[in-house]
Design a protein around this motif. Sequence first.
Motif, mmCIF file in Angstrom:
data_model
loop_
_atom_site.group_PDB
_atom_site.id
_atom_site.type_symbol
_atom_site.label_atom_id
_atom_site.label_comp_id
_atom_site.label_asym_id
_atom_site.label_seq_id
_atom_site.Cartn_x
_atom_site.Cartn_y
_atom_site.Cartn_z
ATOM 1 N N ALA A 37 0.724 -1.290 0.034
ATOM 2 C CA ALA A 37 0.107 0.017 -0.066
ATOM 3 C C ALA A 37 0.812 1.169 0.026
ATOM 4 O O ALA A 37 0.608 2.217 -0.664
ATOM 5 N N ARG A 38 1.837 1.346 0.754
ATOM 6 C CA ARG A 38 2.687 2.398 0.914
ATOM 7 C C ARG A 38 3.972 2.440 0.428
ATOM 8 O O ARG A 38 4.742 3.491 0.440
ATOM 9 N N GLY A 39 4.608 1.328 -0.077
ATOM 10 C CA GLY A 39 5.871 1.240 -0.504
ATOM 11 C C GLY A 39 6.690 0.490 0.437
ATOM 12 O O GLY A 39 6.638 0.892 1.633
ATOM 13 N N TYR A 40 7.829 -0.313 0.142
ATOM 14 C CA TYR A 40 8.568 -0.951 1.148
ATOM 15 C C TYR A 40 9.548 0.065 1.620
ATOM 16 O O TYR A 40 9.677 -0.082 2.931
ATOM 17 N N ASP A 41 10.036 0.684 0.917
ATOM 18 C CA ASP A 41 11.275 1.804 1.545
ATOM 19 C C ASP A 41 10.542 2.563 2.582
ATOM 20 O O ASP A 41 11.197 2.910 3.836
ATOM 21 N N PHE A 63 11.264 -11.071 14.306
ATOM 22 C CA PHE A 63 12.028 -10.863 12.864
ATOM 23 C C PHE A 63 13.058 -9.757 13.374
ATOM 24 O O PHE A 63 13.103 -9.021 14.235
ATOM 25 N N ARG A 64 14.139 -9.974 12.702
ATOM 26 C CA ARG A 64 15.451 -9.245 12.751
ATOM 27 C C ARG A 64 15.286 -7.913 12.033
ATOM 28 O O ARG A 64 15.759 -6.696 12.156
ATOM 29 N N SER A 65 14.517 -7.907 10.867
ATOM 30 C CA SER A 65 14.100 -6.910 10.150
ATOM 31 C C SER A 65 13.031 -6.740 9.445
ATOM 32 O O SER A 65 12.329 -7.649 9.437
ATOM 33 N N LYS A 66 12.478 -5.758 8.948
ATOM 34 C CA LYS A 66 10.977 -5.599 8.070
ATOM 35 C C LYS A 66 11.350 -6.702 6.839
ATOM 36 O O LYS A 66 10.305 -7.174 6.356
ATOM 37 N N GLU A 67 12.459 -6.734 6.160
ATOM 38 C CA GLU A 67 12.892 -7.461 5.170
ATOM 39 C C GLU A 67 12.256 -9.164 5.658
ATOM 40 O O GLU A 67 11.888 -9.723 4.850
ATOM 41 N N ASP A 68 12.951 -9.340 6.593
ATOM 42 C CA ASP A 68 12.764 -10.760 7.482
ATOM 43 C C ASP A 68 11.345 -10.981 7.457
ATOM 44 O O ASP A 68 10.594 -12.430 7.236
ATOM 45 N N ALA A 69 10.215 -10.139 7.846
ATOM 46 C CA ALA A 69 8.823 -10.375 8.193
ATOM 47 C C ALA A 69 8.265 -11.114 6.736
ATOM 48 O O ALA A 69 7.356 -11.482 7.111
ATOM 49 N N VAL A 117 1.074 -14.723 -3.025
ATOM 50 C CA VAL A 117 0.709 -13.996 -4.025
ATOM 51 C C VAL A 117 1.111 -12.588 -3.899
ATOM 52 O O VAL A 117 1.784 -11.902 -4.892
ATOM 53 N N LYS A 118 0.780 -12.093 -2.729
ATOM 54 C CA LYS A 118 1.160 -10.688 -2.512
ATOM 55 C C LYS A 118 2.492 -10.560 -2.371
ATOM 56 O O LYS A 118 3.237 -9.547 -3.095
ATOM 57 N N ARG A 119 3.461 -11.558 -1.661
ATOM 58 C CA ARG A 119 4.834 -11.364 -1.723
ATOM 59 C C ARG A 119 5.516 -11.601 -3.355
ATOM 60 O O ARG A 119 6.267 -10.939 -3.357
ATOM 61 N N PHE A 120 4.870 -12.404 -4.034
ATOM 62 C CA PHE A 120 5.321 -12.486 -5.380
ATOM 63 C C PHE A 120 5.387 -11.092 -6.083
ATOM 64 O O PHE A 120 6.196 -10.484 -6.786
ATOM 65 N N ASP A 121 4.012 -10.395 -5.924
ATOM 66 C CA ASP A 121 3.909 -9.140 -6.404
ATOM 67 C C ASP A 121 5.017 -8.048 -5.697
ATOM 68 O O ASP A 121 5.779 -7.268 -6.498
ATOM 69 N N LEU A 122 5.342 -8.276 -4.522
ATOM 70 C CA LEU A 122 6.340 -7.519 -4.127
ATOM 71 C C LEU A 122 8.016 -7.595 -4.392
ATOM 72 O O LEU A 122 8.724 -6.911 -4.716
ATOM 73 N N THR A 123 8.223 -9.068 -4.583
ATOM 74 C CA THR A 123 9.509 -9.246 -4.926
ATOM 75 C C THR A 123 9.808 -8.802 -6.566
ATOM 76 O O THR A 123 10.771 -9.036 -6.799
ATOM 77 N N ARG A 124 8.635 -8.908 -7.178
ATOM 78 C CA ARG A 124 8.746 -8.309 -8.494
ATOM 79 C C ARG A 124 9.065 -6.793 -8.414
ATOM 80 O O ARG A 124 9.615 -6.288 -9.708
ATOM 81 N N THR A 125 8.825 -5.924 -7.386
ATOM 82 C CA THR A 125 8.900 -4.629 -7.653
ATOM 83 C C THR A 125 10.126 -4.076 -6.866
ATOM 84 O O THR A 125 10.523 -2.952 -6.906
ATOM 85 N N VAL A 126 10.424 -4.991 -5.800
ATOM 86 C CA VAL A 126 11.289 -4.336 -4.681
ATOM 87 C C VAL A 126 12.799 -5.146 -5.062
ATOM 88 O O VAL A 126 12.775 -6.351 -4.573
ATOM 89 N N PRO A 127 13.700 -4.712 -5.291
ATOM 90 C CA PRO A 127 15.025 -5.183 -5.763
ATOM 91 C C PRO A 127 15.592 -6.080 -4.562
ATOM 92 O O PRO A 127 15.962 -6.999 -4.738
#
Lengths: 243, 243
Positions: A37-41, A63-69, A117-127
């Motif tokens: 919704a708001r962007g990863y960064d 989790f150690r980080s937001k990436e981990d989550a 499915v949502k994670r798939f969308d994320l990994t396609r846009t957040v390097p």
Amino acid sequence: MSVESRQQPRPRAGRTTAGRRRLRHALTVAAIDLFLARGYDTTTVDEIAAAAGVGRRTFFRYFRSKEDAIFPDHEEVLAEVERSLATAVPAQDPVAVACTAVRLVLEHYLADPDVSVKRFDLTRTVPSLRDREVAMVDRYQRVFARYLRGRFEEVGDPMPDLRASVAAAAVAAAHNHVLRRWLRSGGKEDVQANATAAFRLVTGAFSAPVDPRGEGRTVVAVMEASAPMAEVMRQISAALREN
Amino acid sequence: MSVESRQQPRPRAGRTTAGRRRLRHALTVAAIDLFLARGYDTTTVDEIAAAAGVGRRTFFRYFRSKEDAIFPDHEEVLAEVERSLATAVPAQDPVAVACTAVRLVLEHYLADPDVSVKRFDLTRTVPSLRDREVAMVDRYQRVFARYLRGRFEEVGDPMPDLRASVAAAAVAAAHNHVLRRWLRSGGKEDVQANATAAFRLVTGAFSAPVDPRGEGRTVVAVMEASAPMAEVMRQISAALREN
């Protein structure tokens, strides 16, 4: 790779196992929804924790980080895969064992279509998330390669290392193909038939010397010259096994 | 992937092609040596340019970034690979065509052992360079998958996309295996025998329906039940081809 040595933080006692699992899942869902919704960064750990109804410190117990989550169960699934390989009986074809093990990874995605499915969308846009996923696939692949190398050595394969690397890449690619197709369908497609076809292709292509005790016995295969190689492989592999 | 759309900067006229190539190589060598000696993060473009005897502006005529400087010919090699696939005759086995094309990548590394071995050391220690290399391998693999899919479709393979993905992964894995082994030997090992064995393994495993006009003709294969599957594949593939 630094990922190798990472340990999952341990939530402290107080919640039940089921309760911890629910909270961890809630944090994952909150993280993914906020990232989309708001962007990863721009999304912070505080925002994720708040959306799941807990505080920042609780987040860091899981989790150690937001990436981990967004990859919550990676270590557990990897451990399951390793157990599956370690407990396979030696009579089983090694490539088939690897395919059975990678299916555990697939099942893990299938168990939670919404998150997958949502994670798939994320990994396609957040390097950085894509890189993290690539590193995870690489870890699975190396676990398979190590297992296959050992098994190929046992049966006297002349180039166990080469064969193991290539077969492990094929196992991972077959899994990824089936998984991505399912993810692109929004988690709706029936995945099992594709998975079976994909892993059959791989076992057909890379089955090891089948039965070292078969020496001296002869197999005769009769086939049409136009037969697809995969079909030929399947038939011969089956014939060698039955012999 | 953003890498896709990148364009190499064009050095302006004035130097000869050979002169430009020499300078570009000198910048690459300077970058790699400085990264290894002082660390990747702390080395600046100015230092690299100075070590090659040019200014910062000249550096940026050849490379977009210091990261770019250590993979100087990627675009050219990729273009060569695509040309090789595009000009292959349809009678050739598609997987063999992909193996011939990936050999161009291998030859490119072999042509400059010193740079290749040092870059290997760098990519093992600098995550961003490792990621860049992974992305490059991914690009090659997708080029092979696209080519193979087209060829498999032509011969009526029932799952061209699956087979292409898995075979392309196997082609890339075979290449990487041979390359890494050579790099670990410090660029000293004779690579050609390994390469031949590796690509034979892949073509043996993934040869497509060989000759659609072979329908109705029959091949009889007689083999020992203990024969390694790769060997069986090789023999049958050869038999189908001769038929």
